[in-house]
Motif scaffolding. Structure first.
Motif, PDB file in Angstrom:
ATOM      1  N   ARG A   1       1.109  -1.254  -0.023  1.00 36.80           N
ATOM      2  CA  ARG A   1      -0.001  -0.080  -0.119  1.00 36.80           C
ATOM      3  C   ARG A   1       0.783   1.101  -0.488  1.00 36.80           C
ATOM      4  NH1 ARG A   1      -4.288  -2.729   3.764  1.00 36.80           N
ATOM      5  NH2 ARG A   1      -5.157  -3.998   3.010  1.00 36.80           N
ATOM      6  N   THR A   2       1.843   1.213   0.860  1.00 34.01           N
ATOM      7  CA  THR A   2       2.783   2.255   0.716  1.00 34.01           C
ATOM      8  C   THR A   2       3.604   2.639  -0.504  1.00 34.01           C
ATOM      9  OG1 THR A   2       3.299   1.805   2.662  1.00 34.01           O
ATOM     10  CG2 THR A   2       4.760   2.934   2.121  1.00 34.01           C
ATOM     11  N   ILE A   3       4.376   1.420  -1.504  1.00 35.00           N
ATOM     12  CA  ILE A   3       4.230   2.094  -3.122  1.00 35.00           C
ATOM     13  C   ILE A   3       3.494   2.191  -3.998  1.00 35.00           C
ATOM     14  CG2 ILE A   3       5.452   0.555  -5.035  1.00 35.00           C
ATOM     15  CD1 ILE A   3       6.732  -1.828  -2.347  1.00 35.00           C
ATOM     16  N   GLU A   4       1.761   1.524  -3.708  1.00 30.67           N
ATOM     17  CA  GLU A   4       1.063   1.799  -4.223  1.00 30.67           C
ATOM     18  C   GLU A   4       0.148   3.587  -4.324  1.00 30.67           C
ATOM     19  OE1 GLU A   4      -1.980  -2.235  -5.605  1.00 30.67           O
ATOM     20  OE2 GLU A   4      -2.205  -1.240  -3.768  1.00 30.67           O
ATOM     21  N   ALA A   5       0.916   4.228  -2.901  1.00 34.64           N
ATOM     22  CA  ALA A   5       0.366   5.097  -2.374  1.00 34.64           C
ATOM     23  C   ALA A   5       1.777   6.230  -2.976  1.00 34.64           C
ATOM     24  CB  ALA A   5      -0.035   6.049  -1.331  1.00 34.64           C
ATOM     25  N   GLY A   6       2.612   5.585  -4.030  1.00 41.08           N
ATOM     26  CA  GLY A   6       3.724   6.347  -4.812  1.00 41.08           C
ATOM     27  C   GLY A   6       4.798   7.500  -3.190  1.00 41.08           C
ATOM     28  N   LYS A   7       5.287   6.705  -2.394  1.00 40.44           N
ATOM     29  CA  LYS A   7       5.134   6.754  -1.271  1.00 40.44           C
ATOM     30  C   LYS A   7       6.975   6.315  -0.929  1.00 40.44           C
ATOM     31  CE  LYS A   7       1.670   9.063   1.421  1.00 40.44           C
ATOM     32  NZ  LYS A   7       1.164   8.944   2.078  1.00 40.44           N
TER      33      LYS A   7
END
Length: 243
Positions: free
Chosen positions: A28-34
């Motif tokens: 979810r962190t990757i998908e949030a672009g962070k």
């Protein structure tokens, strides 16, 4: 401090639940672009709906975004360590990802068996650092004997492999040596982590001889830039694109 917190979480949640929750959080962190801008760029520039190989899929942190961002492609994820593989299966089922196939094997330059280790640091198990075991290294951890296969033997005739992500803790050269026919036939884009050692030099030479050019990701411009192997070049992720 990080190792101590990791140890407490693994002990409190159980190791398998820790891996599952850590994988979900990371995805979810990757998908949030962070996180992992390099990897997000790799996902973005994959072309077509061909087969994508995730070599060293670990607990699904990269396999899930690859499959979700390319729903018309098929992702084949390779992970040899039993606990990691169980988490990978659990993540795929939980997220209801349909376009992914899982392989509980290691990849290398020959068929056989590979001895691997999941290191222990500060009493916590480091699933992301699982690697080929070196006799006499004196490293503490859990030892595994896992099946070993060549990619050239798994895909003797496949011509629709569009991309490969490889992260196998300094075993990348062996994976690529077992994939030469596949690489020449398919010319997939490769996203590969490489340490600063002789293996990296050999990887650059092997891929250059097949016709690949090498790049790194420029965080400032958000694009790829050509790279030349030189003294002092840090370890990191490299992009290899066939010319």
């Amino acid at each position: 401090m990080k190792n101590f917190i990791r140890y407490l979480l693994q002990k409190t949640l159980s190791f398998k639940n820790y891996l599952f929750l850590f994988s979900l959080y990371s995805i979810r962190t990757i998908e949030a672009g962070k996180y992992e801008r390099e990897f997000l760029h790799f996902i973005k520039i994959i072309k077509g709906d061909g087969l994508i190989l995730d070599v060293g899929a670990n607990i699904g942190i990269t396999a899930a975004p690859l499959a979700k961002h390319h729903p018309h492609a098929q992702v084949h994820a390779f992970e040899p360590i039993s606990e990691n593989f169980s988490t990978l299966q659990r993540i795929v089922n939980y997220l209801k990802i349909k376009n992914i196939k899982l392989f509980n094997i290691a990849l290398g330059s020959e068929d056989g068996t590979l001895k691997m280790i999941m290191p222990i640091r500060g009493n916590s198990r480091m699933q992301g650092l699982s690697k080929a075991y070196e006799e006499g290294a004196g490293e503490k951890g859990t030892i595994y004997d896992v099946p070993l296969k060549k990619l050239d033997h798994i895909y003797p005739f496949e011509t629709n492999i569009s991309a490969m992500k490889i992260d196998v803790e300094n075993f990348e050269l062996e994976v690529l040596r077992g994939s030469v026919a596949l690489l020449k036939r398919n010319k997939p884009m490769i996203y590969c982590e490489l340490w600063d050692n002789e293996n990296r030099t050999s990887v650059f030479e092997l891929l250059k001889n097949i016709g690949y050019q090498s790049f790194t990701f420029n965080n400032e411009t958000g694009s790829l830039q050509p790279v030349a192997l030189r003294e002092g070049l840090p370890a990191g992720n490299f992009f290899f694109i066939h010319s």
